[in-house]
Design a protein around this motif. Sequence first.
Motif: not given
Length: 357
Positions: A1-26
């Motif tokens: 069964m697939s599980q869903s993850v919602l990414l909420l980058p937000g503001d400031g450095i948020g988008p930059e750091i979430v992008a790296e975590a996203e690559r790691v998660l993929h």
Amino acid sequence: MSQSVLLLPGDGIGPEIVAEAERVLHKVNERFDLGLQFATADVGGAAIDAAGEPLPSKTLDQAQKSDAILLGAVGGPKWDGLEMALRPEKGLLGLRSNLELFANLRPAILYPQLASASSLKPEVVSGLDILIVRELTGGIYFGQPRGVRELEGGERQGYNTYVYSESEIRRIGRVAFEAAQQRNGKLCSVDKANVLEVTVLWREIMNDLAKDYPEVELSHMYVDNAAMQLVKAPKQFDVIVTGNMFGDILSDEAAMLTGSIGMLPSASLNAEKQGMYEPCHGSAPDIAGQGIANPLATILSAAMMLRYSLQAEEAAQAIEAAVSAVLDQGLRTADIMSEGATRVGTREMGDAVLAAL
Ligand code: IPM
Ligand code: MG
């Protein structure tokens, strides 16, 4: 069964750091065949700009339907002038309260590789491993009534209400006692019971709960003393449990013991173990967009998410090992830089974690 993850980058450095975590998660999604599905939505200032409010109903809806949420950070000077109800922080607080994420786990662990990055002496912090359990959906953050009112004569008065009901204290207490059970069996409850009635009740409930956990050694400390003890002898603590505002303050302090708040992840869980995961640090508008922010707290938050909400312990450990390996290689973002180390930016740090995986 697939599980869903919602990414909420937000503001400031948020988008930059979430992008790296996203690559790691993929990457771990593939490697461990986790079947995770990803979606991204706006929150905070980004949502104010896009939709006129910090927590659009579409974002809340997506959050409620997902198995786990990874959030970057919210807030920034651009939105500071807005009235309280429309500020970016309300997006974060709204998610916490709507999803009833009452249990905020903030581990402060000193990576041996970073002992020299702490402003305290290495012997004071070496081996440090504290877990702060912060109540997240009550206390003075949410108490009613609140606001700014006009007194007779025209002077304005600001007011907030510090409230905790017995059941709120009990449920966060249980989380903390159980965490202590699984760790070193020591729990320190932090309050201001010499002044505030609400924390007299807090202390009473903690004492009552202690009867159910005879193997946990419960102690109490006033918050001012706790703030002092954290810098004086932090290793005396194992698990700390406290209310929303004291937990906000003490967790920043504990984070800094470890060298940088840029290293600390957090988990906010509800009764169903659905969770939102975020770095303990803020949106750091002063360095946003420069590619120099430390993505490790967010990457480690992704590891916590795999562990607590997605039942993927192996993947969580792989990420944590990769972060440790990268520190062993001497790679450091600006916030944890020390002599002889190699300074890297956000993307390079992400690259290094991916390579170590
Ligand atoms: C935190 C932050 C938030 C809080 C802010 C951004 C509302 O400081 O998560 O510690 O006060 O809880
Ligand atoms: Mg804070």
